[in-house]
Write an enzyme that holds these catalytic residues in place. Structure first.
Site, PDB file in Angstrom:
ATOM      1  N   SER A 131     -12.802  61.783 140.612  1.00 51.77           N
ATOM      2  CA  SER A 131     -13.858  61.531 140.054  1.00 51.77           C
ATOM      3  C   SER A 131     -13.983  59.815 139.871  1.00 51.77           C
ATOM      4  O   SER A 131     -14.992  59.163 139.948  1.00 51.77           O
ATOM      5  CB  SER A 131     -14.580  61.898 139.033  1.00 51.77           C
ATOM      6  OG  SER A 131     -14.002  61.802 137.830  1.00 51.77           O
ATOM      7  N   ASN A 132     -12.770  59.389 139.541  1.00 50.71           N
ATOM      8  CA  ASN A 132     -12.841  57.790 139.504  1.00 50.71           C
ATOM      9  C   ASN A 132     -12.758  56.996 140.870  1.00 50.71           C
ATOM     10  O   ASN A 132     -13.070  55.842 140.826  1.00 50.71           O
ATOM     11  CB  ASN A 132     -11.436  57.479 138.861  1.00 50.71           C
ATOM     12  CG  ASN A 132     -11.405  58.378 137.546  1.00 50.71           C
ATOM     13  OD1 ASN A 132     -10.175  58.545 137.129  1.00 50.71           O
ATOM     14  ND2 ASN A 132     -12.219  58.315 136.660  1.00 50.71           N
ATOM     15  N   LEU A 133     -12.393  57.533 141.859  1.00 48.31           N
ATOM     16  CA  LEU A 133     -12.035  56.844 143.005  1.00 48.31           C
ATOM     17  C   LEU A 133     -13.454  56.166 143.769  1.00 48.31           C
ATOM     18  O   LEU A 133     -13.204  55.179 144.166  1.00 48.31           O
ATOM     19  CB  LEU A 133     -11.399  57.771 144.179  1.00 48.31           C
ATOM     20  CG  LEU A 133     -10.249  58.495 143.735  1.00 48.31           C
ATOM     21  CD1 LEU A 133      -9.614  59.114 144.838  1.00 48.31           C
ATOM     22  CD2 LEU A 133      -9.177  57.449 143.230  1.00 48.31           C
ATOM     23  N   ARG A 187     -15.789  54.513 142.118  1.00 45.87           N
ATOM     24  CA  ARG A 187     -16.173  53.191 141.495  1.00 45.87           C
ATOM     25  C   ARG A 187     -14.762  52.563 141.292  1.00 45.87           C
ATOM     26  O   ARG A 187     -15.004  51.172 141.056  1.00 45.87           O
ATOM     27  CB  ARG A 187     -16.715  53.493 140.192  1.00 45.87           C
ATOM     28  CG  ARG A 187     -18.062  54.044 140.173  1.00 45.87           C
ATOM     29  CD  ARG A 187     -18.639  53.976 138.744  1.00 45.87           C
ATOM     30  NE  ARG A 187     -17.913  54.867 137.885  1.00 45.87           N
ATOM     31  CZ  ARG A 187     -17.969  55.921 137.809  1.00 45.87           C
ATOM     32  NH1 ARG A 187     -18.601  56.807 138.305  1.00 45.87           N
ATOM     33  NH2 ARG A 187     -17.073  56.697 136.708  1.00 45.87           N
ATOM     34  N   LYS A 242      -4.263  55.371 134.259  1.00 46.83           N
ATOM     35  CA  LYS A 242      -4.858  53.972 134.504  1.00 46.83           C
ATOM     36  C   LYS A 242      -4.427  52.841 134.162  1.00 46.83           C
ATOM     37  O   LYS A 242      -4.364  52.222 135.086  1.00 46.83           O
ATOM     38  CB  LYS A 242      -6.431  54.169 134.277  1.00 46.83           C
ATOM     39  CG  LYS A 242      -7.279  55.223 134.733  1.00 46.83           C
ATOM     40  CD  LYS A 242      -8.782  55.200 133.925  1.00 46.83           C
ATOM     41  CE  LYS A 242      -9.508  56.152 134.569  1.00 46.83           C
ATOM     42  NZ  LYS A 242     -10.759  56.236 134.351  1.00 46.83           N
ATOM     43  N   CYS A 281     -26.720  43.797 114.966  1.00 47.00           N
ATOM     44  CA  CYS A 281     -27.863  42.995 114.740  1.00 47.00           C
ATOM     45  C   CYS A 281     -29.070  43.452 115.866  1.00 47.00           C
ATOM     46  O   CYS A 281     -30.175  43.564 115.267  1.00 47.00           O
ATOM     47  CB  CYS A 281     -27.517  41.546 115.324  1.00 47.00           C
ATOM     48  SG  CYS A 281     -26.662  40.606 114.243  1.00 47.00           S
ATOM     49  N   CYS A 294     -27.175  61.329 129.780  1.00 46.07           N
ATOM     50  CA  CYS A 294     -27.387  60.061 130.752  1.00 46.07           C
ATOM     51  C   CYS A 294     -26.220  59.803 131.516  1.00 46.07           C
ATOM     52  O   CYS A 294     -26.486  59.473 132.787  1.00 46.07           O
ATOM     53  CB  CYS A 294     -27.694  58.847 129.784  1.00 46.07           C
ATOM     54  SG  CYS A 294     -29.313  58.889 129.045  1.00 46.07           S
TER      55      CYS A 294
HETATM   56 ZN   LIG Z   1     -24.701  41.371 113.560  1.00 43.97          ZN
END
Ligand SMILES: [Zn+2]
Length: 238
Positions: free
Chosen positions: A42-44, A46, A59, A147, A161
Site C-alpha cells: 500500500s506504500n508503493l 505514494r 522504511k 495555539c 478520513c
Molecule cells: Zn501555542
C-alpha cells in the site's frame, strides 16, 4: 556550516520521503529518520523511492540506503521505532530542527509539546485527501499547534478520513516545502512559513493560500506573551 546541524524527520512516508530526498539533493548530510513500519504494497503508489524489492524492509533502512545513493557522504541515523512520550525528549534534544511528517494527530501534538518545552523549532505538515498544510513553529516566538487547536482531534475521526487516502503529488509538495523550511532554519534564515500556514488545495488548480496564525494568549508555548514583552521592550522611549 551545514554539517554542524542535524535535522530529524518523524515519519518516513508520503511527506517524510520527499522531504528527506530534497534535503539530500540540497547537500544536507546529517539526518535522523524515525518510523516503526516495514514497507508494504500500500506504500508503493505514494512513496516513490520504494519498490517491490523493498517489501518487508524497514522504511528507515530502505530510505537511508536511498539517501546514500543521492549523497554518499550523508550521515543518516535510522530509528526503527515509534516516537512516544517516553523517548521523544531524549531523541528530539539531539537535533536542531524537526520535520513532523507523521499522519497521527497524537504524535503531532507530542512533537509540538516536546519541541515547545525544549525550544526546538519544527515544521508541521499534514495531508488529507486533496489538501495539504504546512507551518513552521519557532517556540516562544510564533504560534504552535496548540495555539490553533487546544487538543488533538479524535483519533477515530481522523482514521475514517485517512481511509479516503492521500494524493501523492500533494504530499510530495508539502514534504518538499517542509525541507525548504528546515534548510532555511539551519542556514540561519527566517523560514518563510514561521507563523504562517501554507494550504495547498489539490482540488482546485494551483490553489495555494498563506494564512498568518496568531499565537494564543495562555498557550503553553508562551509565544503570545513573549511577543508582547518584546514589543514593549523594543518600543522607543519617547
Ligand atoms: Zn501555542
Amino acid at each position: 556550516m551545514l554539517a554542524s546541524k542535524r535535522i530529524l524527520i518523524v515519519g518516513v512516508g508520503g511527506l517524510g520521503v520527499p522531504a528527506a530526498c530534497a534535503l539530500a539533493r540540497a547537500g544536507f548530510a546529517d539526518l535522523g529518520l524515525i518510523d516503526p513500519d516495514l514497507i508494504d504494497l500500500s506504500n508503493l503508489p505514494r512513496q516513490v523511492i520504494f519498490g517491490e524489492s523493498n517489501l518487508g524492509t524497514a522504511k528507515v533502512v530502505a530510505a537511508a540506503r536511498h539517501l546514500a545513493v543521492i549523497l554518499p557522504r550523508a550521515k543518516v541515523e535510522p530509528m526503527l521505532l515509534s516516537l512516544d512520550a517516553a523517548n521523544a525528549a531524549e531523541i528530539i534534544a539531539r537535533f536542531d530542527f524537526v520535520i513532523d511528517a507523521t499522519d497521527s494527530p497524537a504524535t503531532k501534538f507530542l512533537i509540538n509539546d516536546v519541541c515547545v518545552d525544549l525550544g526546538v523549532s519544527f515544521v508541521y505538515g499534514g495531508v488529507l485527501g486533496l489538501a495539504g498544510q504546512a507551518m513552521t513553529i519557532l517556540p516562544g516566538s510564533t504560534a504552535c499547534l496548540r495555539c490553533l487547536f487546544e487538543e488533538p482531534p479524535d483519533e477515530a475521526d481522523v482514521a475514517s478520513c485517512r481511509e479516503a487516502g492521500i494524493i501523492g503529488p500533494v504530499a510530495a509538495a508539502i514534504g518538499a516545502a517542509q525541507a525548504v523550511e528546515a534548510l532555511s532554519f539551519v542556514n540561519g534564515r527566517m523560514p518563510a512559513l514561521a507563523g504562517t500556514m501554507l494550504t495547498l488545495d489539490g482540488s482546485q488548480s494551483g490553489r495555494v493560500r498563506l494564512t498568518p496564525i496568531a499565537a494564543r494568549i495562555g498557550c503553553r508555548c508562551g509565544s503570545a506573551e513573549s511577543k508582547a514583552t518584546a514589543g514593549c521592550a523594543a518600543s522607543p522611549a519617547r
